[in-house]
Design an enzyme around this catalytic site. Structure first.
Site: not given
Ligand code: NAD
Ligand code: DAU
Length: 351
Positions: A82-83, A101, A132, A161, A187
């Site tokens: 997941l990193a 990364t 997605d 990605k 998420n």
């Molecule tokens: P996040 O940014 O909250 O966490 C990322 C973690 O990775 C952190 O703990 C960070 O310290 C670690 N990390 C970053 N660079 C690193 C490196 N070089 N070596 C080791 N560790 C490192 O991310 P998240 O939102 O929890 O997402 C986790 C994974 O899920 C990602 O791969 C992201 O692309 C994927 N994803 C996220 C979402 C979402 O909505 N957040 C949705 C779909 C997929």
């Molecule tokens: O779809 C999965 C992705 O969802 C993950 O792969 C990413 O790691 C995760 O960060 C997330 O990406 P988004 O860009 O969709 O998420 P974010 O929370 O940054 O933004 C959600 C929506 O809200 C997007 O349309 C942008 C908008 N937004 C976001 C921020 C931070 C605003 O309008 N204002 C804001 O300040």
């Protein structure tokens, strides 16, 4: 006994996955490999950090020698990766860090797994967590991203990605490594870094700060409660077919502006304010460059093949999430003040 690396376990989704595996599988040894960037916070794992089947290794996934050492030290047979650098806005400012990364880091893990497993794939698994966003953006025409949708990333984040997904599949096709890739929608839930929409806005509403809505707030995202994603990861890690891709999502599309109004009303109600009193915090700002209009996941394959479905209705999930952030103001203050970065020194350096 399974010895499993979970990378990025100190981040948002990773911490939920680590917690689930450590609690559910006492016979597994879970090794959380995390560099602790700004997004990594060991306070997310306070409740399990002293469990006997859990180990934390502070390491950069791009550091190939160190990753090789970790594979040897723990006789690793599974990886849940997941990193990543995960925030689109940061990728627009600093694409190099994302390439390093997300692409080189993933390659370094793949190569370490390949050399360590040395062609003996029995009982091994490399599971890569993707997004997605690699599929690009949809129109407002009811179509959904399926596992067959062509990759068409637009941001430096989604391009990095997508590239990492291709490397994972290439390691299966070229060397026979047992890999799986999943692509999940947005998420939400506890422990998300407050640069992302939902925790940022909850905190701003609480403090009566402006809510920066990009563009007209018309973009659509498909929201899934983080523990449902973690349950899907558990299921797919154990039962998913090698070399397959599974989309994960909750069929739960929201236009940003509508979601923001739900958040405002929920925060106001839970804080005992007049419902809607903070709607005036909404501030339309310049749009994100290349802002993808709509994401929506079709997770039929995961449901039909493995029986997964989300356990929470959105109304329940958002209520739980807002409550969690309001009740855990100390966590939020620790993150926004930067104090959380001292946690590692206190918890691990002195051991
Ligand atoms: P996040 O940014 O909250 O966490 C990322 C973690 O990775 C952190 O703990 C960070 O310290 C670690 N990390 C970053 N660079 C690193 C490196 N070089 N070596 C080791 N560790 C490192 O991310 P998240 O939102 O929890 O997402 C986790 C994974 O899920 C990602 O791969 C992201 O692309 C994927 N994803 C996220 C979402 C979402 O909505 N957040 C949705 C779909 C997929
Ligand atoms: O779809 C999965 C992705 O969802 C993950 O792969 C990413 O790691 C995760 O960060 C997330 O990406 P988004 O860009 O969709 O998420 P974010 O929370 O940054 O933004 C959600 C929506 O809200 C997007 O349309 C942008 C908008 N937004 C976001 C921020 C931070 C605003 O309008 N204002 C804001 O300040």
């Amino acid at each position: 006994m399974k010895n499993i690396i979970i990378t990025g376990g100190a981040g948002f989704i990773g911490s939920h996955v680590v917690r689930l595996f450590v609690n559910k599988y006492p016979d597994y040894h879970i090794v959380n490999v995390d560099k602790l960037t700004y997004a990594g916070n060991l306070a997310n794992l306070k409740d399990i950090e002293n469990k006997p089947n859990y180990t934390f290794e502070k390491a950069d996934i791009c550091d190939f020698e160190t990753i090789m050492d970790i594979f040897k030290k723990y006789n690793i047979d599974g990886v849940i990766h997941l990193a990543a650098e995960s925030h689109v806005d940061r990728s627009i400012k600093d694409p190099f860090t994302f390439a390093k990364t997300n692409v080189i880091g993933t390659l370094s893990l793949l190569q370490a797994a390949k050399l360590s497993w040395n062609g003996d794939w029995e009982g091994k698994r490399f599971y890569h967590i993707s997004t997605d966003e690699v599929y690009g953006a949809l129109e407002f025409d009811g179509t959904l991203f399926t596992e067959e949708t062509r990759y068409n990333p637009h941001s430096p984040y989604s391009a990095s990605k997508a590239s990492s997904d291709h490397f994972v599949r290439a390691f299966h096709d070229t060397y026979g490594m047992p890999t799986i890739v999943t692509n999940c929608s947005n998420n939400y839930g506890p422990y998300q870094f407050p640069e992302k929409l939902i925790p940022l806005f909850i905190n701003n509403i609480r403090h009566k700060k402006p809510l920066p809505v990009y563009g007209k707030g018309e973009n659509v995202r498909d929201w899934l409660y983080v523990e449902d994603h973690a349950r899907a990861i558990d299921l797919i890690f154990h039962k998913g077919k090698i070399a397959e891709t599974y989309n994960i999502g909750g069929f739960n599309e929201w236009k940003n502006i509508d979601l923001i109004k739900v958040i405002i009303n929920t925060v106001d109600r839970l804080l005992g304010r007049k419902e809607g009193e903070d709607l005036n915090l909404i501030t339309f700002v310049t749009d994100r460059a290349g802002h993808d209009m709509r994401y929506a996941i079709d997770s039929t394959k995961l449901h039909e093949e493995l029986g997964w479905e989300p356990s929470l209705q959105f109304e329940e999930g958002i209520e739980k999430t807002v409550k969690w952030y309001l009740e855990n103001q100390a966590w939020m203050d620790n993150v926004t003040s930067g104090d959380y970065q001292k946690y590692y020194e206190e918890m691990y350096d002195k051991r």
